[in-house]
Design an enzyme around this catalytic site. Structure first.
Site, PDB file in Angstrom:
ATOM      1  N   SER A 145       0.864  -1.186   0.000  1.00  0.00           N
ATOM      2  CA  SER A 145       0.000   0.000   0.000  1.00  0.00           C
ATOM      3  C   SER A 145       0.900   1.236   0.000  1.00  0.00           C
ATOM      4  CB  SER A 145      -0.867   0.010   1.260  1.00  0.00           C
ATOM      5  OG  SER A 145      -1.428   1.308   1.460  1.00  0.00           O
ATOM      6  N   TYR A 158      -1.121  -1.037  10.403  1.00  0.00           N
ATOM      7  CA  TYR A 158      -1.341  -1.540   9.038  1.00  0.00           C
ATOM      8  C   TYR A 158      -0.141  -1.170   8.157  1.00  0.00           C
ATOM      9  CZ  TYR A 158      -3.510  -1.601   4.340  1.00  0.00           C
ATOM     10  OH  TYR A 158      -3.782  -1.812   3.015  1.00  0.00           O
ATOM     11  N   ALA A 159       0.306   0.093   8.250  1.00  0.00           N
ATOM     12  CA  ALA A 159       1.450   0.554   7.445  1.00  0.00           C
ATOM     13  C   ALA A 159       2.696  -0.249   7.777  1.00  0.00           C
ATOM     14  CB  ALA A 159       1.693   2.044   7.686  1.00  0.00           C
TER      15      ALA A 159
HETATM   16  N1  LIG Z   1      -8.738  -0.751  -0.443  1.00  0.00           N
HETATM   17  C1  LIG Z   1      -7.711   0.057  -0.362  1.00  0.00           C
HETATM   18  O1  LIG Z   1      -7.864   1.286  -0.215  1.00  0.00           O
HETATM   19  C2  LIG Z   1      -6.310  -0.479  -0.460  1.00  0.00           C
HETATM   20  C3  LIG Z   1      -5.259   0.437  -0.613  1.00  0.00           C
HETATM   21  C4  LIG Z   1      -3.962  -0.022  -0.688  1.00  0.00           C
HETATM   22  C5  LIG Z   1      -3.708  -1.384  -0.615  1.00  0.00           C
HETATM   23  N2  LIG Z   1      -4.745  -2.245  -0.461  1.00  0.00           N
HETATM   24  C6  LIG Z   1      -4.405  -3.664  -0.366  1.00  0.00           C
HETATM   25  O2  LIG Z   1      -5.023  -4.355  -1.426  1.00  0.00           O
HETATM   26  C7  LIG Z   1      -5.284  -5.709  -1.026  1.00  0.00           C
HETATM   27  C8  LIG Z   1      -6.733  -6.049  -1.298  1.00  0.00           C
HETATM   28  O3  LIG Z   1      -7.534  -5.173  -0.511  1.00  0.00           O
HETATM   29  P1  LIG Z   1      -9.063  -4.915  -0.865  1.00  0.00           P
HETATM   30  O4  LIG Z   1      -9.260  -3.462  -0.794  1.00  0.00           O
HETATM   31  O5  LIG Z   1      -9.451  -5.680  -2.068  1.00  0.00           O
HETATM   32  O6  LIG Z   1      -9.728  -5.550   0.452  1.00  0.00           O
HETATM   33  P2  LIG Z   1     -11.160  -6.229   0.663  1.00  0.00           P
HETATM   34  O7  LIG Z   1     -12.128  -5.757  -0.351  1.00  0.00           O
HETATM   35  O8  LIG Z   1     -11.448  -6.058   2.106  1.00  0.00           O
HETATM   36  O9  LIG Z   1     -10.839  -7.783   0.371  1.00  0.00           O
HETATM   37  C9  LIG Z   1      -9.934  -8.468   1.195  1.00  0.00           C
HETATM   38  C10 LIG Z   1      -9.863  -9.924   0.754  1.00  0.00           C
HETATM   39  O10 LIG Z   1      -8.990 -10.600   1.666  1.00  0.00           O
HETATM   40  C11 LIG Z   1      -9.716 -11.645   2.340  1.00  0.00           C
HETATM   41  N3  LIG Z   1      -9.267 -11.755   3.709  1.00  0.00           N
HETATM   42  C12 LIG Z   1      -9.265 -10.784   4.659  1.00  0.00           C
HETATM   43  N4  LIG Z   1      -8.856 -11.304   5.829  1.00  0.00           N
HETATM   44  C13 LIG Z   1      -8.589 -12.616   5.588  1.00  0.00           C
HETATM   45  C14 LIG Z   1      -8.130 -13.695   6.394  1.00  0.00           C
HETATM   46  N5  LIG Z   1      -7.888 -13.561   7.718  1.00  0.00           N
HETATM   47  N6  LIG Z   1      -7.971 -14.906   5.814  1.00  0.00           N
HETATM   48  C15 LIG Z   1      -8.240 -15.088   4.507  1.00  0.00           C
HETATM   49  N7  LIG Z   1      -8.668 -14.122   3.704  1.00  0.00           N
HETATM   50  C16 LIG Z   1      -8.844 -12.897   4.239  1.00  0.00           C
HETATM   51  C17 LIG Z   1     -11.188 -11.206   2.243  1.00  0.00           C
HETATM   52  O11 LIG Z   1     -12.087 -12.302   2.339  1.00  0.00           O
HETATM   53  P3  LIG Z   1     -12.758 -12.731   3.761  1.00  0.00           P
HETATM   54  O12 LIG Z   1     -13.093 -11.471   4.493  1.00  0.00           O
HETATM   55  O13 LIG Z   1     -13.932 -13.561   3.390  1.00  0.00           O
HETATM   56  O14 LIG Z   1     -11.720 -13.522   4.469  1.00  0.00           O
HETATM   57  C18 LIG Z   1     -11.212 -10.615   0.842  1.00  0.00           C
HETATM   58  O15 LIG Z   1     -11.282 -11.656  -0.119  1.00  0.00           O
HETATM   59  C19 LIG Z   1      -4.888  -5.784   0.452  1.00  0.00           C
HETATM   60  O16 LIG Z   1      -3.585  -6.293   0.583  1.00  0.00           O
HETATM   61  C20 LIG Z   1      -4.915  -4.326   0.901  1.00  0.00           C
HETATM   62  O17 LIG Z   1      -4.083  -4.092   1.997  1.00  0.00           O
HETATM   63  C21 LIG Z   1      -6.034  -1.828  -0.393  1.00  0.00           C
END
Ligand SMILES: NC(=O)c1ccc[n+]([C@@H]2O[C@H](COP(=O)([O-])OP(=O)(O)OC[C@H]3O[C@@H](n4cnc5c(N)ncnc54)[C@H](OP(=O)(O)O)[C@@H]3O)[C@@H](O)[C@H]2O)c1
Length: 250
Positions: A145, A158-159
């Site tokens: 991120s 988180y960071a």
């Molecule tokens: N959204 C943002 O603003 C943003 C910005 C920068 C980076 N990112 C990064 O991008 C990536 C994807 O994020 P996203 O925004 O797509 O998040 P999201 O919509 O919340 O999706 C997260 C995914 O990870 C799974 N997950 C979460 N906790 C888990 C656990 N304990 N075990 C197994 N699976 C788990 C969730 O499924 P379940 O909940 O069913 O387990 C879901 O499939 C992450 O690494 C995040 O840090 C996101």
């Protein structure tokens, strides 16, 4: 045989968008999350022979080990690994609870490292001269991120997990380069997904204001970078962090 890609957190958000794109590319894809989703079930119905989905927790190292082994047996090996699953507890450090710190470290950092380790073990046992591996070149992508390098109030823990992942990726790139395995990180800016749904209107407006491209990102904006880094056109790129944030970190 098509390449096999393992990705954590494919049930929604960025992970789901990547699963969809890689299935279109022709990969066999294995993914896990704690819960399934209707969208993932629909993809499984369209691609019953190339999509493997399980419901496990990224905090459970033994479960990840079994998942990777089953996927490798089903699809004949592992070519690419994408550590994407993550969670965030927002709050200032003075009030963050022990269980919240543990959860972020366990899922974002430890879970990703364990997943990558299990996938790399599979990549390393590939027979030399394996045609499929030679055609594409094995690779690892960790999803970081922009807050790892820029910081963000309320997201310090988180960071820290994301900065840890970037350090892991850089060292692993040096360790695995001689074995022909590339390792990179992708650092998205704020994306419109469940993870960022608690973002206040004021913060949303502030991020958009300082983003040269004038909007928040969506998963589709990041998918191309991950597709590129797991494909043959990035064959000489390793140890890098690719920022995908509409220019806000510039
Ligand atoms: N959204 C943002 O603003 C943003 C910005 C920068 C980076 N990112 C990064 O991008 C990536 C994807 O994020 P996203 O925004 O797509 O998040 P999201 O919509 O919340 O999706 C997260 C995914 O990870 C799974 N997950 C979460 N906790 C888990 C656990 N304990 N075990 C197994 N699976 C788990 C969730 O499924 P379940 O909940 O069913 O387990 C879901 O499939 C992450 O690494 C995040 O840090 C996101």
């Amino acid at each position: 045989m098509p390449p096999t890609t393992i990705i954590s957190g494919g049930s929604r958000g960025l992970g789901l968008a990547v699963v969809e794109r890689l299935l279109e590319r022709g990969d066999c894809v294995a993914t896990f999350s704690r819960s399934g989703s209707v969208a993932l079930e629909s993809l499984a119905a369209i691609h019953p022979d190339r999509l493997h989905a399980e419901q496990i927790d990224a905090a459970d190292a033994e479960a990840i080990r079994g998942f990777v082994a089953r996927a490798a047996i089903r699809f004949g090996g592992v070519d690419h690994c994408i550590a994407n699953a993550a969670m965030a507890h927002e709050g200032v450090v003075a009030t963050v609870r022990d269980d919240e710190i543990d959860a972020m470290l366990d899922v974002n950092l430890r879970g990703s490292i364990v997943l990558v380790r299990e996938c790399v073990r599979q990549m390393l046992v590939r027979p030399v001269g394996n045609e499929r591996a030679a055609a594409v070149g094995p690779s690892v992508v960790v999803v970081s991120s922009v807050v790892a390098s820029r910081g963000s109030p309320g997201l310090a823990v988180y960071a820290a997990t994301k900065a840890g992942l970037e350090g892991f990726a850089r060292s692993l790139a040096r360790e695995l380069g001689p074995r022909g395995i590339r390792v990179n990180a992708v650092a998205p800016g704020f994306l419109e997904t469940d993870l960022s749904s608690s973002l206040s209107e004021a913060n949303r407006a502030r991020i958009v204001r300082r983003t040269p491209l004038g909007r928040l990102g969506v998963p589709a904006d990041v998918v191309g970078a991950i597709e590129f880094l797991t494909g043959p056109r990035s064959a000489f790129i390793t140890g890098q962090v690719v920022t995908v944030d509409g220019g806000s970190a510039a």
